[in-house]
Design a protein around this motif. Structure first.
Motif, mmCIF file in Angstrom:
data_model
loop_
_atom_site.group_PDB
_atom_site.id
_atom_site.type_symbol
_atom_site.label_atom_id
_atom_site.label_comp_id
_atom_site.label_asym_id
_atom_site.label_seq_id
_atom_site.Cartn_x
_atom_site.Cartn_y
_atom_site.Cartn_z
ATOM 1 N N LEU A 194 48.287 53.692 69.041
ATOM 2 C CA LEU A 194 48.232 52.341 68.488
ATOM 3 C C LEU A 194 48.826 52.318 67.084
ATOM 4 C CD1 LEU A 194 47.319 49.407 68.742
ATOM 5 C CD2 LEU A 194 45.072 50.110 67.889
ATOM 6 N N ILE A 195 48.461 53.291 66.277
ATOM 7 C CA ILE A 195 49.014 53.372 64.922
ATOM 8 C C ILE A 195 50.538 53.465 64.983
ATOM 9 C CG2 ILE A 195 49.148 54.824 62.858
ATOM 10 C CD1 ILE A 195 46.183 55.567 63.390
ATOM 11 N N GLY A 196 51.044 54.270 65.923
ATOM 12 C CA GLY A 196 52.487 54.442 66.042
ATOM 13 C C GLY A 196 53.203 53.239 66.620
ATOM 14 N N MET A 197 52.513 52.418 67.395
ATOM 15 C CA MET A 197 53.143 51.263 68.041
ATOM 16 C C MET A 197 53.285 50.075 67.104
ATOM 17 S SD MET A 197 51.130 51.563 71.689
ATOM 18 C CE MET A 197 51.701 50.013 72.406
ATOM 19 N N LEU A 198 52.511 50.053 66.033
ATOM 20 C CA LEU A 198 52.533 48.917 65.111
ATOM 21 C C LEU A 198 53.548 49.127 63.994
ATOM 22 C CD1 LEU A 198 48.669 48.363 64.807
ATOM 23 C CD2 LEU A 198 50.275 47.062 66.223
ATOM 24 N N SER A 199 53.934 48.034 63.371
ATOM 25 C CA SER A 199 54.789 48.106 62.186
ATOM 26 C C SER A 199 53.911 48.375 60.962
ATOM 27 C CB SER A 199 55.529 46.784 62.000
ATOM 28 O OG SER A 199 54.614 45.756 61.617
ATOM 29 N N ASP A 200 54.534 48.483 59.808
ATOM 30 C CA ASP A 200 53.757 48.661 58.575
ATOM 31 C C ASP A 200 52.775 47.521 58.381
ATOM 32 O OD1 ASP A 200 55.064 51.011 58.019
ATOM 33 O OD2 ASP A 200 56.483 50.121 56.597
ATOM 34 N N ARG A 201 53.207 46.304 58.722
ATOM 35 C CA ARG A 201 52.303 45.150 58.615
ATOM 36 C C ARG A 201 51.096 45.326 59.535
ATOM 37 N NH1 ARG A 201 53.397 38.997 60.808
ATOM 38 N NH2 ARG A 201 54.277 40.194 62.531
ATOM 39 N N GLY A 202 51.341 45.718 60.774
ATOM 40 C CA GLY A 202 50.262 45.901 61.725
ATOM 41 C C GLY A 202 49.323 47.029 61.344
ATOM 42 N N ARG A 203 49.888 48.112 60.825
ATOM 43 C CA ARG A 203 49.034 49.235 60.421
ATOM 44 C C ARG A 203 48.134 48.852 59.249
ATOM 45 N NH1 ARG A 203 53.495 52.275 62.439
ATOM 46 N NH2 ARG A 203 54.732 51.994 60.542
ATOM 47 N N ALA A 204 48.635 48.029 58.356
ATOM 48 C CA ALA A 204 47.803 47.563 57.242
ATOM 49 C C ALA A 204 46.650 46.702 57.753
ATOM 50 C CB ALA A 204 48.660 46.788 56.247
ATOM 51 N N LEU A 205 46.937 45.836 58.742
ATOM 52 C CA LEU A 205 45.885 45.018 59.334
ATOM 53 C C LEU A 205 44.878 45.892 60.078
ATOM 54 C CD1 LEU A 205 48.193 42.197 60.729
ATOM 55 C CD2 LEU A 205 46.458 41.882 58.955
ATOM 56 N N ALA A 225 42.525 59.102 59.271
ATOM 57 C CA ALA A 225 43.779 58.338 59.228
ATOM 58 C C ALA A 225 43.758 57.250 58.163
ATOM 59 C CB ALA A 225 44.055 57.724 60.599
ATOM 60 N N GLY A 226 42.683 57.181 57.379
ATOM 61 C CA GLY A 226 42.613 56.220 56.290
ATOM 62 C C GLY A 226 41.998 54.891 56.657
ATOM 63 N N TRP A 227 41.153 54.879 57.686
ATOM 64 C CA TRP A 227 40.528 53.629 58.119
ATOM 65 C C TRP A 227 39.591 53.094 57.048
ATOM 66 C CZ3 TRP A 227 42.172 52.622 63.143
ATOM 67 C CH2 TRP A 227 41.774 51.390 63.671
ATOM 68 N N ASN A 228 39.715 51.802 56.752
ATOM 69 C CA ASN A 228 38.838 51.155 55.776
ATOM 70 C C ASN A 228 37.823 50.220 56.422
ATOM 71 O OD1 ASN A 228 40.141 52.327 53.502
ATOM 72 N ND2 ASN A 228 41.786 50.820 53.687
ATOM 73 N N GLY A 229 38.067 49.842 57.679
ATOM 74 C CA GLY A 229 37.171 48.926 58.365
ATOM 75 C C GLY A 229 35.908 49.622 58.849
ATOM 76 N N THR A 230 34.989 48.830 59.332
ATOM 77 C CA THR A 230 33.732 49.352 59.874
ATOM 78 C C THR A 230 34.007 50.210 61.101
ATOM 79 O OG1 THR A 230 32.547 47.395 59.108
ATOM 80 C CG2 THR A 230 31.500 48.691 60.832
ATOM 81 N N LEU A 231 33.279 51.316 61.236
ATOM 82 C CA LEU A 231 33.387 52.187 62.406
ATOM 83 C C LEU A 231 32.142 52.019 63.260
ATOM 84 C CD1 LEU A 231 34.819 55.383 60.661
ATOM 85 C CD2 LEU A 231 36.070 53.691 62.021
ATOM 86 N N ILE A 232 32.314 51.526 64.467
ATOM 87 C CA ILE A 232 31.228 51.306 65.420
ATOM 88 C C ILE A 232 31.348 52.389 66.485
ATOM 89 C CG2 ILE A 232 30.132 49.651 66.979
ATOM 90 C CD1 ILE A 232 32.055 47.522 65.581
ATOM 91 N N VAL A 233 30.329 53.208 66.660
ATOM 92 C CA VAL A 233 30.413 54.342 67.578
ATOM 93 C C VAL A 233 29.557 54.080 68.813
ATOM 94 C CG1 VAL A 233 30.102 56.828 67.859
ATOM 95 C CG2 VAL A 233 30.793 55.898 65.632
ATOM 96 N N ALA A 234 30.192 54.086 69.971
ATOM 97 C CA ALA A 234 29.490 53.924 71.239
ATOM 98 C C ALA A 234 29.045 55.285 71.770
ATOM 99 C CB ALA A 234 30.393 53.233 72.257
ATOM 100 N N ASN A 235 28.164 55.272 72.770
ATOM 101 C CA ASN A 235 27.663 56.503 73.376
ATOM 102 C C ASN A 235 28.591 57.061 74.442
ATOM 103 O OD1 ASN A 235 25.284 56.704 71.889
ATOM 104 N ND2 ASN A 235 24.206 55.305 73.254
ATOM 105 N N GLY A 236 29.656 56.333 74.752
ATOM 106 C CA GLY A 236 30.590 56.790 75.770
ATOM 107 C C GLY A 236 31.700 55.779 75.939
ATOM 108 N N ALA A 237 32.661 56.132 76.793
ATOM 109 C CA ALA A 237 33.829 55.283 76.982
ATOM 110 C C ALA A 237 33.663 54.260 78.100
ATOM 111 C CB ALA A 237 35.054 56.156 77.279
ATOM 112 N N ASP A 238 32.550 54.328 78.840
ATOM 113 C CA ASP A 238 32.342 53.369 79.918
ATOM 114 C C ASP A 238 32.116 51.975 79.345
ATOM 115 O OD1 ASP A 238 29.022 52.989 80.134
ATOM 116 O OD2 ASP A 238 29.728 54.834 79.202
#
Length: 256
Positions: A194-205, A225-238
């Motif tokens: 996802l980081i690689g698919m976005l432009s500089d504008r998208g990565r900043a967002l 990777a320098g994330w500034n937003g909230t990190l919400i952690v789930a118990n699994g990928a389901d």
């Protein structure tokens, strides 16, 4: 007058980055709970050529994709046991001729499966791990350290989808003008893609947006990777674990 009850995810917009073939269910559940879901696949699953495997005492499937692309390659003996890394994988196995005998009650990752009390084998027993190319080595190393013979069967690979500039720009413009509240990530590869698919504008967002991660490992990778937003952690990928974590976070945010 009875007060109107707001849906648990009302007024949220969620960017769902699952593979296109697996995004519909999660998007539907998000929308049923009042949010807007935007599908933007950041990973594609491609099968790889693999040989038929037989003669193992324990067969472990590490994902739904491992089941989809690998179950037909397994020749299981009557005494062999089958393990699933989580409930979604177990549900996929239930639809095949190889239902899971061992499933973690919580955690839904390699560590949780390795800690399962039923996961005991005698020295020299043969273990097969059905997975995607480039998967974690934790289980292989742990089983080898227990004196077991471990083999891996790579049955798929994850690749970055190709998108045109117009599609990317449309997403980023919508993100900038109308907002996206949460982005999902069910693997580290998905996050990096996802980081690689976005432009500089998208990565900043992206860096300022809350991330719904399927594991602590993914959240830690986002932080690195320098994330500034909230990190919400789930118990699994389901889907249930992801929706549950998102709903809990939303409830806490409203109460704050």
């Amino acid at each position: 007058m009875i007060p109107k009850v707001m849906p648990p995810l009302a007024e949220l917009t969620v960017l769902v980055t699952r593979p296109a073939s697996q995004a519909a269910g999660l998007c539907e559940q998000i929308q049923q709970k009042g949010a807007t879901a935007i599908a933007f696949p950041a990973v594609e699953i491609e099968p790889v050529t693999a040989a038929v495997a037989s003669g193992h005492d324990l067969i472990i499937f590490v994902s739904v994709n491992a089941v989809a692309h690998g179950v037909h390659l397994i020749e299981k003996s009557p005494t062999a046991r089958v393990a699933a890394i989580g409930k979604a994988t177990a549900a996929a196995l239930k639809q095949t001729s190889l239902p899971a005998d061992i499933v973690p009650e919580a955690g839904f990752n390699s560590e949780a499966l390795l800690a399962h009390p039923d996961l005991t084998l005698p020295d020299g027993a043969k273990v097969l791990i059905v997975r995607g190319s480039g998967g974690r080595e934790l289980m292989q190393e742990s089983f080898s350290a227990r004196g077991l013979v471990v083999e891996t069967l790579d049955v798929y690979r994850r690749v970055r989808p190709t998108i045109d500039d117009a599609t990317r720009d449309a997403l980023e413009t919508r993100w900038q003008n109308e907002g996206i509240d949460v982005v999902t990530a069910t693997s580290i590869e998905t996050l990096h893609n996802l980081i690689g698919m976005l432009s500089d504008r998208g990565r900043a967002l992206l860096r300022e947006t809350a991330l719904l991660a399927a594991s602590r490992r993914i959240a830690d990778a986002a932080a690195e990777a320098g994330w500034n937003g909230t990190l919400i952690v789930a118990n699994g990928a389901d889907d249930a674990s992801m929706i549950g974590a998102l709903a809990n976070w939303r409830t806490r945010a409203r109460a704050a």
